[in-house]
Design a protein around this motif. Structure first.
Motif, PDB file in Angstrom:
ATOM      1  N   SER A 291      39.499  49.751  22.359  1.00  9.35           N
ATOM      2  CA  SER A 291      39.555  48.319  22.656  1.00  9.35           C
ATOM      3  C   SER A 291      38.303  47.640  22.120  1.00  9.35           C
ATOM      4  CB  SER A 291      39.636  48.109  24.176  1.00  9.35           C
ATOM      5  OG  SER A 291      38.417  48.494  24.779  1.00  9.35           O
ATOM      6  N   ALA A 292      38.380  46.316  21.994  1.00  3.82           N
ATOM      7  CA  ALA A 292      37.221  45.565  21.498  1.00  3.82           C
ATOM      8  C   ALA A 292      36.027  45.734  22.429  1.00  3.82           C
ATOM      9  CB  ALA A 292      37.596  44.088  21.366  1.00  3.82           C
ATOM     10  N   ALA A 293      36.316  45.835  23.730  1.00  2.92           N
ATOM     11  CA  ALA A 293      35.226  46.005  24.696  1.00  2.92           C
ATOM     12  C   ALA A 293      34.495  47.313  24.465  1.00  2.92           C
ATOM     13  CB  ALA A 293      35.781  45.944  26.119  1.00  2.92           C
ATOM     14  N   GLU A 294      35.252  48.378  24.210  1.00  2.00           N
ATOM     15  CA  GLU A 294      34.628  49.680  23.961  1.00  2.00           C
ATOM     16  C   GLU A 294      33.824  49.659  22.680  1.00  2.00           C
ATOM     17  OE1 GLU A 294      38.276  51.910  24.240  1.00  2.00           O
ATOM     18  OE2 GLU A 294      37.503  53.007  25.965  1.00  2.00           O
ATOM     19  N   GLU A 295      34.329  48.931  21.660  1.00  2.00           N
ATOM     20  CA  GLU A 295      33.620  48.829  20.391  1.00  2.00           C
ATOM     21  C   GLU A 295      32.237  48.211  20.598  1.00  2.00           C
ATOM     22  OE1 GLU A 295      34.113  49.644  17.283  1.00  2.00           O
ATOM     23  OE2 GLU A 295      36.138  50.469  17.350  1.00  2.00           O
ATOM     24  N   LYS A 296      32.171  47.210  21.509  1.00  2.00           N
ATOM     25  CA  LYS A 296      30.916  46.492  21.707  1.00  2.00           C
ATOM     26  C   LYS A 296      30.006  47.179  22.725  1.00  2.00           C
ATOM     27  CE  LYS A 296      32.987  41.997  20.585  1.00  2.00           C
ATOM     28  NZ  LYS A 296      33.365  40.659  21.108  1.00  2.00           N
ATOM     29  N   ASP A 297      30.480  48.203  23.363  1.00  2.00           N
ATOM     30  CA  ASP A 297      29.724  48.840  24.435  1.00  2.00           C
ATOM     31  C   ASP A 297      28.671  49.787  23.855  1.00  2.00           C
ATOM     32  OD1 ASP A 297      28.843  49.745  26.885  1.00  2.00           O
ATOM     33  OD2 ASP A 297      30.378  51.307  27.007  1.00  2.00           O
ATOM     34  N   GLU A 298      27.628  49.206  23.300  1.00  2.00           N
ATOM     35  CA  GLU A 298      26.549  50.019  22.755  1.00  2.00           C
ATOM     36  C   GLU A 298      25.545  50.325  23.864  1.00  2.00           C
ATOM     37  OE1 GLU A 298      25.107  49.645  18.650  1.00  2.00           O
ATOM     38  OE2 GLU A 298      25.965  47.622  18.734  1.00  2.00           O
ATOM     39  N   TYR A 299      24.942  51.480  23.777  1.00  2.00           N
ATOM     40  CA  TYR A 299      23.938  51.856  24.768  1.00  2.00           C
ATOM     41  C   TYR A 299      22.876  52.719  24.111  1.00  2.00           C
ATOM     42  CZ  TYR A 299      26.603  56.279  25.004  1.00  2.00           C
ATOM     43  OH  TYR A 299      27.251  57.448  24.702  1.00  2.00           O
ATOM     44  N   PHE A 300      21.717  52.761  24.765  1.00  2.00           N
ATOM     45  CA  PHE A 300      20.665  53.658  24.299  1.00  2.00           C
ATOM     46  C   PHE A 300      20.411  54.705  25.379  1.00  2.00           C
ATOM     47  CE2 PHE A 300      18.357  50.223  26.429  1.00  2.00           C
ATOM     48  CZ  PHE A 300      17.435  50.915  27.224  1.00  2.00           C
ATOM     49  N   VAL A 301      19.881  55.831  24.950  1.00  2.00           N
ATOM     50  CA  VAL A 301      19.635  56.952  25.854  1.00  2.00           C
ATOM     51  C   VAL A 301      18.135  57.213  25.906  1.00  2.00           C
ATOM     52  CG1 VAL A 301      19.954  59.438  26.206  1.00  2.00           C
ATOM     53  CG2 VAL A 301      21.876  58.031  25.438  1.00  2.00           C
ATOM     54  N   LEU A 319      13.747  48.770  31.080  1.00  2.00           N
ATOM     55  CA  LEU A 319      14.070  47.343  31.285  1.00  2.00           C
ATOM     56  C   LEU A 319      13.747  46.528  30.033  1.00  2.00           C
ATOM     57  CD1 LEU A 319      15.003  45.086  33.166  1.00  2.00           C
ATOM     58  CD2 LEU A 319      12.646  44.908  34.008  1.00  2.00           C
ATOM     59  N   ALA A 320      12.603  46.821  29.401  1.00  2.00           N
ATOM     60  CA  ALA A 320      12.209  46.088  28.194  1.00  2.00           C
ATOM     61  C   ALA A 320      13.185  46.348  27.050  1.00  2.00           C
ATOM     62  CB  ALA A 320      10.789  46.489  27.785  1.00  2.00           C
ATOM     63  N   LEU A 321      13.653  47.587  26.906  1.00  2.00           N
ATOM     64  CA  LEU A 321      14.604  47.913  25.844  1.00  2.00           C
ATOM     65  C   LEU A 321      15.960  47.236  26.089  1.00  2.00           C
ATOM     66  CD1 LEU A 321      13.792  51.719  25.400  1.00  2.00           C
ATOM     67  CD2 LEU A 321      13.286  49.897  23.770  1.00  2.00           C
ATOM     68  N   VAL A 322      16.369  47.195  27.349  1.00  2.00           N
ATOM     69  CA  VAL A 322      17.624  46.514  27.687  1.00  2.00           C
ATOM     70  C   VAL A 322      17.538  45.039  27.309  1.00  2.00           C
ATOM     71  CG1 VAL A 322      19.069  45.735  29.602  1.00  2.00           C
ATOM     72  CG2 VAL A 322      18.315  48.116  29.515  1.00  2.00           C
ATOM     73  N   GLN A 323      16.432  44.394  27.667  1.00  2.00           N
ATOM     74  CA  GLN A 323      16.271  42.973  27.382  1.00  2.00           C
ATOM     75  C   GLN A 323      16.148  42.704  25.886  1.00  2.00           C
ATOM     76  OE1 GLN A 323      12.829  42.159  29.799  1.00  2.00           O
ATOM     77  NE2 GLN A 323      14.056  41.598  31.603  1.00  2.00           N
ATOM     78  N   GLU A 324      15.466  43.594  25.177  1.00  2.00           N
ATOM     79  CA  GLU A 324      15.229  43.385  23.746  1.00  2.00           C
ATOM     80  C   GLU A 324      16.493  43.556  22.922  1.00  2.00           C
ATOM     81  OE1 GLU A 324      13.253  42.639  20.169  1.00  2.00           O
ATOM     82  OE2 GLU A 324      12.442  42.431  22.208  1.00  2.00           O
ATOM     83  N   MET A 327      21.497  46.085  25.215  1.00  2.00           N
ATOM     84  CA  MET A 327      22.336  47.278  25.384  1.00  2.00           C
ATOM     85  C   MET A 327      22.122  47.812  26.794  1.00  2.00           C
ATOM     86  SD  MET A 327      21.577  49.527  21.970  1.00  2.00           S
ATOM     87  CE  MET A 327      21.528  48.831  20.329  1.00  2.00           C
ATOM     88  N   ARG A 328      23.125  48.513  27.276  1.00  2.00           N
ATOM     89  CA  ARG A 328      22.918  49.179  28.553  1.00  2.00           C
ATOM     90  C   ARG A 328      22.138  50.475  28.325  1.00  2.00           C
ATOM     91  NH1 ARG A 328      26.828  53.265  29.911  1.00  2.00           N
ATOM     92  NH2 ARG A 328      28.459  53.446  28.319  1.00  2.00           N
ATOM     93  N   ALA A 329      21.497  50.947  29.374  1.00  2.00           N
ATOM     94  CA  ALA A 329      20.642  52.131  29.290  1.00  2.00           C
ATOM     95  C   ALA A 329      21.287  53.305  30.023  1.00  2.00           C
ATOM     96  CB  ALA A 329      19.275  51.837  29.884  1.00  2.00           C
ATOM     97  N   VAL A 330      21.101  54.494  29.464  1.00  2.00           N
ATOM     98  CA  VAL A 330      21.538  55.729  30.115  1.00  2.00           C
ATOM     99  C   VAL A 330      20.364  56.709  30.059  1.00  2.00           C
ATOM    100  CG1 VAL A 330      23.188  57.629  30.112  1.00  2.00           C
ATOM    101  CG2 VAL A 330      23.909  55.371  29.322  1.00  2.00           C
TER     102      VAL A 330
END
Length: 591
Positions: A291-301, A319-324, A327-330
């Motif tokens: 889905s388009a939502a999954e395509e846009k669901d980028e995250y960093f680890v 928090l700084a990486l999320v704001q910059e 992306m969501r963080a894992v």
């Protein structure tokens, strides 16, 4: 008083009896637990023994073959550092802890090196080159000696016999063991999924034994387990040693650590291996009909460490990486999660952030186009420790790499009182301690016990977030789309066809040389972004040549061309600036 005394005595006796009963019960429980453990161990050994005998073997035929034909060996490779040997009926004596080659009139040994076999060894048992703890050799006996030896036990499986280098360290597990085993097994057709791995270094299973189990359908055997099957084990067919073609790094035993001088593996082979492992673990990567939502669901680890080399402001960094980067963080942790779960998370990540450490070898599971961010403690120069930079930079890995180094000593916390292997320096004399404390950068060093290196690498770090974001912004903003990134083409051009030369003399001091050719045969089937040609011209009898890069298939040279002179001319094709084809046969051109 006497009644009270009697009651006290009875109470004491009862207490004593109760303690005795409890002690007896505890002793019985401990004995029962020990007995259960022994039974479980025996059951496991029985299972392994049954598994060993699943491939039925005619014992008497095998014994007769060993007695009459002895051991036979054929090896590939010119030196012990690149040699792998195939054996029929190589035996191992568990009492002597030695391999045995039995000689008969039908035995053969290629190469037959004589005493040179011990200078220093026949081969390396691990993929770590020329390490004196990894050498393989065998004792020799006449086959007639079998009459006086314990009854041999035959292993019917095709086996790959090797040493794991350090099975408790994830970088070593992947780089030194899993990748070399994977591609050694593909080098020989009978080292298939039914082959059995035999580890002879003497280690226990280690923390990552489940990863080794993925390489074969059969349970690997440890050196310690061999004695449970008999005093003399004979492997009906075995391969000994590992291919070194997939290794890209040397650890600094002879010279300071760094990339191997001649790297023979590309990211394409690394990714094939990673894909195979993920398939065995039933891990699927994101792709296909999403889905388009999954395509846009980028995250960093972010790799979180809980024992040493900590990121002390990890929450603020995340928090700084999320704001910059929006992306969501894992977060993942080797201490808290199993490795298959970590692989699954990393295989879909856009960015991987981690302190320098063995866990960064997991970057080989990152998707193409992802960014590897490696953090280094104070006084540790990233240019001197590059196993993961080298991995990320292999052609075909298609990863982007960023190194960040703590430049502020006040942002680090060291632990001089810890044991030496955890970076402690309290055991050193005061002069050496003062030298380490005053140093601003760990000098280049050999592996593996340099106290200054250990002191600095085990520091905890407060990451300076503005400087890290500055290092990251340019590369992350311009990284290719993860979904659109495709494997880079590694198709090389063929030879140019029909090369020829024509010459003419205009005057006693002026001549021309025209060289022409046809395109490589495979070019007409390829879509190549840029095609150029390289021409070398060398005057006959001279040691130097003039190189030219040309966009066309013919060219007339006049500068530095002499009349009545013979020239040697070579031509080859180049795709996309760095994919070189072979030279066509040399042209002899006389002006």
């Amino acid at each position: 008083m006497r009644a009270a005394s009697c009651r006290m005595n009875v109470a004491a006796i009862l207490n004593g009896l109760l303690v005795s009963v409890v002690a007896a019960l505890l002793w019985k429980y401990v004995r029962l637990s020990e007995h259960t453990a022994v039974l479980e161990e025996e059951l496991q050994l029985t299972r392994q023994s049954q598994e060993l005998s699943q491939a039925r073997i005619d014992y008497h035929a095998a014994l007769l073959a060993l007695q009459e034909h002895g051991t036979r060996m054929v090896c590939t490779g010119k030196m012990h550092t690149d040699r792998i040997c195939r054996f029929d009926y190589l035996c191992y004596c568990t009492e002597a802890e030695e391999f045995v080659f039995f000689h008969s009139n039908s035995s053969f040994m290629l190469p037959n090196l004589g005493p040179r076999r011990f200078q220093p060894a026949l081969l390396d048992l691990s993929s770590v080159e020329d390490h004196n703890t990894q050498y393989f050799n065998f004792l020799e006996l006449p086959a007639a000696a079998l009459k006086f030896m314990p009854k041999p036990v035959f292993v019917p499986d095709v086996t790959l016999i090797l040493n794991r280098f350090n099975p408790d360290n994830l970088m070593h597990v992947f780089h030194d063991d899993l990748l070399p085993i994977f591609y050694t097994m593909r080098q020989y057709s009978d080292l298939d999924d039914e082959a059995r791995l035999v580890f002879m270094e003497g280690w226990g299973e280690g923390a990552h034994f489940d990863l080794y189990r993925l390489l074969s359908s059969k349970q690997p055997l440890l050196k310690e387990q061999l004695r449970n099957f008999g005093k003399l084990m004979c492997f009906t067919k075995s391969y000994v040693g590992l291919s070194k073609m997939t290794t890209w790094y040397q650890y600094g035993f002879v010279q300071p650590q760094g990339p191997k001088a001649n790297i023979l593996v590309s990211g394409n082979e690394i990714r094939q291996f990673a894909s195979s492992l993920m398939e065995k673990l039933n891990i699927t990567t994101r792709g296909g009909e999403e889905s388009a939502a999954e395509e846009k669901d980028e995250y960093f680890v972010v790799f979180s460490r809980s024992i040493n080399r900590l990121i002390l402001n990890e929450a603020e960094l995340i928090l700084a990486l999320v704001q910059e980067f929006q992306m969501r963080a894992v977060t993942v942790s080797l201490e808290e999660q199993n490795f298959p779960r970590i692989i699954k998370v990393i295989s879909g990540a856009s960015i991987l952030v981690s302190m320098h450490g063995a866990q960064l070898v997991s970057s080989l599971f990152l998707p193409r186009g992802a960014v590897v961010v490696e953090l280094f403690p104070y006084a540790v120069n990233p240019e001197q420790y590059t196993p993961y930079k080298t991995l990320a930079s292999l052609p075909g890995m298609d990863l982007q790499y960023v190194a960040w180094r703590n430049m502020v000593e006040e942002n680090s916390v060291a632990y001089p009182e810890r044991p030496w292997e955890q970076g402690g320096i309290a055991h050193l004399d005061k002069e050496e301690q003062d030298h380490i404390l005053a140093s601003k950068e760990v000098p280049r060093h050999l592996c593996c016990r340099n106290p200054e290196w250990l002191y600095r690498i085990y520091q905890d770090t407060i990451v300076d977030i503005p400087s890290l974001l500055e290092a990251l912004r340019a590369i992350v903003k311009t990284r290719p789309n993860l979904k659109k990134a495709k494997p880079a083409s590694t198709v090389h051009p063929g030879r140019v066809r029909e090369p020829q030369c024509q010459t003419s003399v205009q005057a006693t001091n002026e001549a021309k040389l025209t060289v022409s050719w046809q395109i490589p045969w495979n070019l007409k089937y390829l879509k190549v972004r840029e095609v150029k040609y390289e021409v070398w011209i060398q005057e006959h009898g001279e040691n130097t040549y003039m190189p030219y890069i040309l966009p066309h298939q013919n060219y007339t040279f006049s500068e530095n061309i002499k009349p009545f002179t013979t020239y040697l001319v070579w031509v080859r094709c180049i795709f996309n600036k760095n994919l070189l084809g072979p030279f066509a046969d040399v042209l002899m051109c006389r002006t």
